[in-house]
Design a protein around this motif. Structure first.
Motif: not given
Length: 351
Positions: A78-83
């Motif tokens: 989720k961090y990868i997508v959010y960033k």
């Protein structure tokens, strides 16, 4: 700017409301400061906007990332997508799926979010029921459903998930006045009468001519015409077959027959023409209208029938969608339900 991990959230000091929420719409203002999700906090820590403390110690970015990954399921995905979305210029907030995404030029307080984003790993099968739950949540508030799949190299592929409106121009493509004889051979049905064969092929694009006089039908085509009184089917011993006996034999020949049959029937009743999609790795290719077999148009959809307990293997789904898109078709999955067929359109989209 100081912040502290509290349970599965990060609380930043009060001045963060003005510096982070009012300018970048991170987190939610609270009486004691700005409450951030772990993902928002990780991104702000990466950008050097906040210093996160845990048990009295200030964490560096790797330290915070490790702790957050133990507190939040699929945190790193989720961090990868959010960033990625933030760095593309979108305002992103937590949502009923994973994220709400605002269109460029808009932000919370100025306009509504346009998309709900749902994050998955390519390695983890995705139950159909999970996808439908997210799709229903998006549709209920008129949002675009986006599926973000993260592969093993942390690349993201975005897919739009929606329910299509299928409507064709074939009108009534049944000819009950024909009422002709047909024979169930090994794994297909043959119509022997030349006039009936010509009428069904030329006007409804049923079957494929065996020769100039006879027409061969697939199992689902035969069942549909049989149910509607267009053909009377006999076996090779010349015994009349009823619908039940036909279905029983067809299901032994083709284990997915019942699944395909219900979808075929629904598509025909929607005025479109389903034909085999074998060459494309799906159950059907679908034409909105065929005025003449001599001038077959481009088919609009590939349709694959799946049961309600289906689990998508995402590499397989990705191949199906890419193939459909490469031949200028939409990839639809058809789910037979008690009240009809639920169609799901999955296609790649650029963010």
């Amino acid at each position: 700017m100081k912040a502290e991990i509290i349970n599965d959230r990060v609380l930043a000091e009060k001045k963060a409301v003005n510096e982070l929420y009012n300018t970048g719409y991170y987190g939610r203002p609270k009486s004691k400061g700005l409450e951030l999700t772990l993902i928002e906090a990780a991104y702000l820590a990466y950008r050097g906007k906040i210093d996160v403390e845990h048990n009295g110690n200030v964490l560096d970015f790797p330290g915070f990332f490790k702790i957050a990954s133990t507190l939040h399921p699929s945190f790193e995905l989720k961090y990868i997508v959010y960033k990625d979305l933030r760095e593309r210029g979108f305002y992103v907030q937590p949502g009923v799926t994973d994220f709400r995404v605002y269109p460029r030029g808009s932000h919370p307080g100025k306009g509504a979010a346009k998309q709900f984003v749902y994050v998955r790993s390519e390695r983890v099968p995705m139950p159909l029921k999970d996808l439908l739950r997210s799709l229903n949540a998006a549709e209920n508030v008129r949002k675009q459903m986006i599926l973000a799949i993260v592969d093993e190299e942390s690349d993201i592929t975005f897919y739009e998930v929606k329910r299509p409106r299928i409507k064709g121009g074939m009108g009534d493509s049944l000819y009950p006045d024909i009422n002709t004889e047909a024979t169930f051979l090994e794994d297909r049905v043959i119509i022997w009468d030349e006039d009936a064969s010509t009428a069904l092929f030329e006007n409804g694009f049923y079957g494929k001519p065996l020769d100039k006089q006879r027409l061969q039908l697939s199992l689902v085509e035969s069942r549909y015409l049989m149910e509607n009184g267009v053909i009377n089917v006999r076996n090779r011993q010349d015994n009349v077959m009823d619908s039940e006996s036909f279905t029983d034999i067809a299901s032994k020949i083709e284990p997915e027959f019942l699944l395909k049959n219900s979808v075929y029937t629904d598509l025909r009743e929607k005025g479109v023409v389903p034909k085999t999609g074998f060459k494309f790795g799906s159950h059907f290719r679908v034409y909105a209208q065929v005025e003449s077999p001599a001038k077959i148009p481009h088919s609009e959809y590939l349709v694959h029938s799946i049961p309600s307990d289906h689990e998508f293997r995402l590499p397989v789904m990705s191949r199906a969608v890419r193939l459909a898109n490469s031949v200028r078709k939409s990839m639809l999955y058809a789910v037979p339900e008690d009240d009809g067929i639920d169609y799901i359109d999955i296609g790649r989209v650029k963010m």
